[in-house]
Design an enzyme around this catalytic site. Structure first.
Site, PDB file in Angstrom:
ATOM      1  N   ASP A 138       3.732   1.643   1.996  1.00  0.00           N
ATOM      2  CA  ASP A 138       2.634   2.464   1.491  1.00  0.00           C
ATOM      3  C   ASP A 138       2.855   2.708   0.006  1.00  0.00           C
ATOM      4  O   ASP A 138       3.872   3.248  -0.391  1.00  0.00           O
ATOM      5  CB  ASP A 138       2.623   3.789   2.271  1.00  0.00           C
ATOM      6  CG  ASP A 138       1.353   4.593   2.062  1.00  0.00           C
ATOM      7  OD1 ASP A 138       0.676   4.389   1.045  1.00  0.00           O
ATOM      8  OD2 ASP A 138       1.057   5.437   2.925  1.00  0.00           O
ATOM      9  N   HIS A 156       0.571   4.258  -2.124  1.00  0.00           N
ATOM     10  CA  HIS A 156      -0.245   5.337  -2.714  1.00  0.00           C
ATOM     11  C   HIS A 156       0.675   6.345  -3.378  1.00  0.00           C
ATOM     12  O   HIS A 156       1.335   7.137  -2.701  1.00  0.00           O
ATOM     13  CB  HIS A 156      -1.092   6.003  -1.626  1.00  0.00           C
ATOM     14  CG  HIS A 156      -2.135   5.118  -1.061  1.00  0.00           C
ATOM     15  ND1 HIS A 156      -1.943   4.376   0.079  1.00  0.00           N
ATOM     16  CD2 HIS A 156      -3.388   4.818  -1.495  1.00  0.00           C
ATOM     17  CE1 HIS A 156      -3.029   3.676   0.347  1.00  0.00           C
ATOM     18  NE2 HIS A 156      -3.925   3.916  -0.608  1.00  0.00           N
TER      19      HIS A 156
HETATM   20  C1  B12 Z   1      -6.327   5.037  -5.015  1.00  0.00           C
HETATM   21  C2  B12 Z   1      -6.299   4.453  -3.631  1.00  0.00           C
HETATM   22  C3  B12 Z   1      -5.659   3.228  -3.444  1.00  0.00           C
HETATM   23  C4  B12 Z   1      -4.954   2.517  -4.554  1.00  0.00           C
HETATM   24  C5  B12 Z   1      -3.555   3.130  -4.663  1.00  0.00           C
HETATM   25  C6  B12 Z   1      -2.969   3.063  -6.071  1.00  0.00           C
HETATM   26  C7  B12 Z   1      -1.657   3.736  -6.113  1.00  0.00           C
HETATM   27  N1  B12 Z   1      -0.628   2.999  -6.468  1.00  0.00           N
HETATM   28  O1  B12 Z   1      -1.534   4.903  -5.799  1.00  0.00           O
HETATM   29  C8  B12 Z   1      -4.945   1.060  -4.016  1.00  0.00           C
HETATM   30  C9  B12 Z   1      -6.225   0.370  -4.438  1.00  0.00           C
HETATM   31  C10 B12 Z   1      -3.748   0.195  -4.400  1.00  0.00           C
HETATM   32  C11 B12 Z   1      -5.044   1.304  -2.520  1.00  0.00           C
HETATM   33  C12 B12 Z   1      -4.631   0.416  -1.584  1.00  0.00           C
HETATM   34  C13 B12 Z   1      -4.836   0.607  -0.235  1.00  0.00           C
HETATM   35  N2  B12 Z   1      -5.484   1.627   0.339  1.00  0.00           N
HETATM   36 CO1  B12 Z   1      -6.050   3.185  -0.584  1.00  0.00          CO
HETATM   37  N3  B12 Z   1      -6.874   4.620  -1.339  1.00  0.00           N
HETATM   38  C14 B12 Z   1      -6.915   5.098  -2.558  1.00  0.00           C
HETATM   39  C15 B12 Z   1      -7.798   6.342  -2.598  1.00  0.00           C
HETATM   40  C16 B12 Z   1      -9.133   5.912  -3.161  1.00  0.00           C
HETATM   41  C17 B12 Z   1      -7.265   7.517  -3.406  1.00  0.00           C
HETATM   42  C18 B12 Z   1      -5.843   7.916  -3.075  1.00  0.00           C
HETATM   43  C19 B12 Z   1      -5.350   8.941  -4.079  1.00  0.00           C
HETATM   44  O2  B12 Z   1      -4.573   8.624  -4.977  1.00  0.00           O
HETATM   45  N4  B12 Z   1      -5.800  10.179  -3.954  1.00  0.00           N
HETATM   46  C20 B12 Z   1      -5.418  11.303  -4.781  1.00  0.00           C
HETATM   47  C21 B12 Z   1      -4.253  12.049  -4.073  1.00  0.00           C
HETATM   48  C22 B12 Z   1      -3.825  13.223  -4.918  1.00  0.00           C
HETATM   49  O3  B12 Z   1      -4.698  12.484  -2.847  1.00  0.00           O
HETATM   50  P1  B12 Z   1      -4.148  11.988  -1.466  1.00  0.00           P
HETATM   51  O4  B12 Z   1      -3.465  10.684  -1.602  1.00  0.00           O
HETATM   52  O5  B12 Z   1      -5.201  12.082  -0.455  1.00  0.00           O
HETATM   53  O6  B12 Z   1      -3.071  13.085  -1.155  1.00  0.00           O
HETATM   54  C23 B12 Z   1      -3.417  14.414  -0.906  1.00  0.00           C
HETATM   55  C24 B12 Z   1      -3.303  14.800   0.531  1.00  0.00           C
HETATM   56  O7  B12 Z   1      -3.318  13.680   1.395  1.00  0.00           O
HETATM   57  C25 B12 Z   1      -2.089  15.588   0.631  1.00  0.00           C
HETATM   58  N5  B12 Z   1      -0.826  15.000   1.063  1.00  0.00           N
HETATM   59  C26 B12 Z   1      -0.321  13.782   0.874  1.00  0.00           C
HETATM   60  N6  B12 Z   1       0.929  13.719   1.393  1.00  0.00           N
HETATM   61  C27 B12 Z   1       1.197  14.930   1.888  1.00  0.00           C
HETATM   62  C28 B12 Z   1       2.324  15.428   2.499  1.00  0.00           C
HETATM   63  C29 B12 Z   1       2.342  16.763   2.926  1.00  0.00           C
HETATM   64  C30 B12 Z   1       3.555  17.294   3.589  1.00  0.00           C
HETATM   65  C31 B12 Z   1       1.228  17.586   2.720  1.00  0.00           C
HETATM   66  C32 B12 Z   1       1.224  19.011   3.143  1.00  0.00           C
HETATM   67  C33 B12 Z   1       0.088  17.073   2.097  1.00  0.00           C
HETATM   68  C34 B12 Z   1       0.102  15.761   1.681  1.00  0.00           C
HETATM   69  O8  B12 Z   1      -1.842  16.106  -0.638  1.00  0.00           O
HETATM   70  C35 B12 Z   1      -2.484  15.345  -1.642  1.00  0.00           C
HETATM   71  C36 B12 Z   1      -3.132  16.302  -2.590  1.00  0.00           C
HETATM   72  O9  B12 Z   1      -3.953  17.189  -1.887  1.00  0.00           O
HETATM   73  C37 B12 Z   1      -7.911   6.736  -1.107  1.00  0.00           C
HETATM   74  C38 B12 Z   1      -9.229   7.335  -0.675  1.00  0.00           C
HETATM   75  C39 B12 Z   1      -9.342   8.791  -1.043  1.00  0.00           C
HETATM   76  N7  B12 Z   1     -10.382   9.087  -1.713  1.00  0.00           N
HETATM   77  O10 B12 Z   1      -8.436   9.570  -0.716  1.00  0.00           O
HETATM   78  C40 B12 Z   1      -7.665   5.391  -0.411  1.00  0.00           C
HETATM   79  C41 B12 Z   1      -7.044   5.361   0.938  1.00  0.00           C
HETATM   80  C42 B12 Z   1      -5.844   6.298   0.960  1.00  0.00           C
HETATM   81  N8  B12 Z   1      -6.560   3.970   1.020  1.00  0.00           N
HETATM   82  C43 B12 Z   1      -6.711   3.486   2.227  1.00  0.00           C
HETATM   83  C44 B12 Z   1      -6.361   2.176   2.579  1.00  0.00           C
HETATM   84  C45 B12 Z   1      -6.701   1.745   3.981  1.00  0.00           C
HETATM   85  C46 B12 Z   1      -5.731   1.321   1.661  1.00  0.00           C
HETATM   86  C47 B12 Z   1      -5.310  -0.122   1.924  1.00  0.00           C
HETATM   87  C48 B12 Z   1      -4.690  -0.384   3.276  1.00  0.00           C
HETATM   88  C49 B12 Z   1      -6.566  -0.977   1.688  1.00  0.00           C
HETATM   89  C50 B12 Z   1      -6.380  -2.410   2.001  1.00  0.00           C
HETATM   90  N9  B12 Z   1      -6.881  -2.806   3.133  1.00  0.00           N
HETATM   91  O11 B12 Z   1      -5.763  -3.138   1.219  1.00  0.00           O
HETATM   92  C51 B12 Z   1      -4.361  -0.369   0.783  1.00  0.00           C
HETATM   93  C52 B12 Z   1      -2.950  -0.036   1.218  1.00  0.00           C
HETATM   94  C53 B12 Z   1      -1.921  -0.490   0.254  1.00  0.00           C
HETATM   95  C54 B12 Z   1      -0.565  -0.044   0.697  1.00  0.00           C
HETATM   96  N10 B12 Z   1       0.327  -0.975   0.991  1.00  0.00           N
HETATM   97  O12 B12 Z   1      -0.306   1.116   0.817  1.00  0.00           O
HETATM   98  C55 B12 Z   1      -7.337   4.468   3.191  1.00  0.00           C
HETATM   99  C56 B12 Z   1      -6.372   5.018   4.233  1.00  0.00           C
HETATM  100  C57 B12 Z   1      -7.075   5.099   5.575  1.00  0.00           C
HETATM  101  C58 B12 Z   1      -6.426   5.889   6.604  1.00  0.00           C
HETATM  102  N11 B12 Z   1      -5.236   6.423   6.482  1.00  0.00           N
HETATM  103  O13 B12 Z   1      -7.081   6.069   7.588  1.00  0.00           O
HETATM  104  C59 B12 Z   1      -7.975   5.508   2.229  1.00  0.00           C
HETATM  105  C60 B12 Z   1      -8.031   6.942   2.780  1.00  0.00           C
HETATM  106  C61 B12 Z   1      -9.396   4.997   1.923  1.00  0.00           C
HETATM  107  C62 B12 Z   1     -10.287   5.052   3.131  1.00  0.00           C
HETATM  108  N12 B12 Z   1     -11.044   6.111   3.292  1.00  0.00           N
HETATM  109  O14 B12 Z   1     -10.314   4.122   3.892  1.00  0.00           O
HETATM  110  N13 B12 Z   1      -5.576   2.517  -2.267  1.00  0.00           N
END
Ligand code: B12
Lengths: 135, 400
Positions: free
Chosen positions: A12, A14
């Site tokens: 992963d 992200h």
């Molecule tokens: C940017 C992004 C990417 C970028 C990542 C760049 C990078 N190096 O970071 C790229 C384009 C590379 C990418 C790739 C992929 N991605 Co992507 N990506 C995103 C996206 C658009 C934003 C993620 C992000 O940075 N958010 C900003 C941060 C701050 O938020 P966050 O990650 O959600 O984290 C928050 C919470 O989750 C929480 N949190 C996280 N960890 C923890 C832990 C604890 C303890 C707690 C309390 C809270 C917490 O706190 C954070 C702040 O509130 C999301 C969609 C979305 N809008 O969320 C999809 C998403 C995460 N990706 C997804 C997927 C499927 C993929 C891929 C598998 C796509 C593919 N088929 O190739 C690949 C996987 C690559 C890999 N090996 O991991 C899915 C995951 C689906 C799921 N879990 O059901 C998402 C949700 C998109 C979707 N709706 O389908 N991705």
């Protein structure tokens, strides 16, 4: 100062949440050991052992954590760990999933706190509460 | 008066009187001198010191035992530093498993103890001392958390304490340990204490076994069914040596020697088993090779007669691979010109002719894409070594 090992599990990449978690934990007064993205469960456990950490906080965003976490009970039994608190958060399933399914599942793997799609600050507040109640 | 020839190997003593050849398994609890005296004391009585000739391969590199807290940090970091210092790893022990771990039988040159970042204490306890009391070692070094350094120094005599190799950020800090290991390695080459004592048995120069084997090469084609150009592969417990005709190399090195030698310190089947497995797992052909031999990767981790045979087959394969065109970083031998392969050393006691042939056939067919194989000669009773010992036409060694 309480020590936390954190990182993103499995294949992963992200990274954004991981950076935020590192900063937020430090701001809350924890000593943070951040293993970054692409971390295996064994590396997590090993880092806990080497640093004698209090908390292991795993994050998973791509939905594949389940496959990577099943061995938690087994791996932690390899060492005599102190009372380490195991926490996981992020997107803990692929697509839509019910909290009522996900939380017990991860608890059965050995996690004390499970935050599926929970905002980071809400989760960390709960963690601090949990730690102070336990103390 | 006839001569007494003795080869001190890393696993066996070989003793040759006139025409009689005997071998004795080394007792690693004893030093070489005592062990040799126990086993061959009676034989020595019949020979004057000037008629005794000894060679040794027991100084073939350092052996290391690493005791570490986890696989992902302590052991991984220490292994990496040791590899980069040119060491043959013998074994690693995960501290949580130390009570179930067997102590190695052979004398360990250096034990490395590592675990924990600075700031945490009480990582190590009596379990470590109990284990160490069963291990024979020459040096011991501690590179773990500073908090435990004083406690360990009080309980482990002659413990060398260096900087923690694990930083506060869980990164590797190798500088001090690397320097220490590199210095030990140099000192080892200059002369092991153990070897010096052997001059009580002989008034002749003690040669290194590979030197003796090399000296026998010009005599080999007269004494064996061997056709030039040939290679001699000596797979021992600690290292694997390859001696080759210079006809097989086309380089710009001007040399008056007909034969050259290469040493693979990391391809021994006992002392450097880990590095051998490491090299095998990183080889592109290895999975195909294992399935050709009808085994799985798991065999490498086993401790069995079968696994030893597979390791030996792998070391033949890896040596050939390393000197082939596929590995241009190393010396490249024109193996397509090769007429004979001679195998000597411990391997001839373990592998059958058919097992050797199977592996060489795989190499020639799969890697070289050739269908005719060089002839294979097994030196079952170390005749090559005795040839070299007797061939003292040039008294002074050119190199040692
Ligand atoms: C940017 C992004 C990417 C970028 C990542 C760049 C990078 N190096 O970071 C790229 C384009 C590379 C990418 C790739 C992929 N991605 Co992507 N990506 C995103 C996206 C658009 C934003 C993620 C992000 O940075 N958010 C900003 C941060 C701050 O938020 P966050 O990650 O959600 O984290 C928050 C919470 O989750 C929480 N949190 C996280 N960890 C923890 C832990 C604890 C303890 C707690 C309390 C809270 C917490 O706190 C954070 C702040 O509130 C999301 C969609 C979305 N809008 O969320 C999809 C998403 C995460 N990706 C997804 C997927 C499927 C993929 C891929 C598998 C796509 C593919 N088929 O190739 C690949 C996987 C690559 C890999 N090996 O991991 C899915 C995951 C689906 C799921 N879990 O059901 C998402 C949700 C998109 C979707 N709706 O389908 N991705």
């Amino acid at each position: 100062m309480q020590k936390v090992v954190t990182g993103v599990i499995g294949n992963d990449i992200h990274v954004v949440a991981n950076r935020l978690i590192d900063i937020s934990l430090q701001a809350r007064g924890f000593e943070v050991f951040n293993l970054g993205v692409n971390t295996s469960l064994e590396e997590f456990i090993d880092a806990v052992v080497e640093t004698d950490a209090d908390i292991l906080l795993i994050s998973s965003l791509n939905g594949e954590a389940e496959g990577w976490c099943r061995d938690l009970q087994f791996l932690r039994s390899e060492y005599t760990l102190r009372d380490v608190v195991f926490v996981i958060g992020g997107n803990l399933a692929v697509g839509e999933a019910k909290q009522s399914d996900i939380i017990p599942k991860y608890q059965s793997y050995g996690f004390d706190l499970v935050f599926h799609q929970v905002d980071l600050n809400t989760g960390l507040d709960e963690l601090e509460k949990y730690m102070s109640e336990r103390a | 008066m006839s001569k007494l020839l003795i080869d001190v190997g890393s696993t066996y003593f070989k003793v040759c009187e006139e025409t009689k050849l005997a071998q004795f398994f080394r007792d690693f609890k004893k030093d070489i001198y005592d062990d040799l005296l126990t086993k061959c004391g009676d034989i020595f009585k019949h020979y004057a010191k000037e008629d005794v000739y000894i060679c040794s391969s027991a100084n073939g590199g350092l052996s290391t035992l690493i005791i570490g807290l986890t696989n992902s940090f302590s052991l991984k970091f220490a292994k990496n530093i040791a590899f980069n210092s040119g060491i043959n790893i013998i074994d690693t022990i995960l501290y949580s498993k130390i009570e179930e771990s067997k102590a190695p039988l052979e004398l360990i040159d250096v034990v490395i103890i590592v675990g924990g970042i600075d700031g945490i204490g009480g990582v190590f306890d009596e379990r470590l001392f109990n284990y160490l009391s069963k291990v024979q070692y020459s040096n011991i070094v501690y590179v773990g958390t500073t908090q435990d350094a004083a406690y360990l120094s009080q309980n482990i005599p002659n413990l060398k304490v260096l900087d923690n190799i694990i930083t506060q950020k869980l990164h590797v800090n190798g500088a001090e340990l690397k320097e220490y290991l590199t210095n030990l390695y140099q000192a080892d080459i200059v002369g092991k204490e153990d070897i010096k004592h052997l001059y009580e048995f002989t008034s002749n120069q003690i040669y290194s076994t590979p030197y003796i084997v090399n000296r026998s090469l010009p005599l080999i084609d007269a004494n064996f069914e061997v056709v030039n150009p040939f290679i001699v592969v000596d797979i021992g417990g600690a290292t694997t040596d390859i001696h080759y005709s210079r006809d097989l190399v086309r380089d710009n090195i001007l040399s008056d020697s007909e034969y050259d030698r290469l040493v693979f310190k990391k391809l021994g089947v006992y002392k450097s088993k880990e590095t051998l497995i490491f090299a095998a797992k990183n080889n592109e052909f290895v999975y195909e090779l294992l399935s050709y031999l009808n085994v799985t990767e798991n065999i490498l981790e086993e401790e069995s007669a079968k696994s030893l045979r597979i390791l030996m087959q792998l070391s033949i394969f890896l040596v050939l691979y390393k000197v082939s065109r596929l590995n241009p970083a190393y010396v490249t031998l024109h193996l397509e010109l090769l007429k004979s392969i001679v195998l000597t050393g411990g391997i001839t006691k373990v592998l059958s002719y058919e097992e050797v042939e199977a592996i060489i056939a795989f190499f020639y067919r799969k890697v070289m894409n050739l269908h005719s194989l060089p002839t294979i000669v097994m030196d079952y009773d170390y005749a090559i070594w005795t040839l070299g010992m007797k061939n003292d036409t040039h008294k002074e060694p050119k190199c040692l």
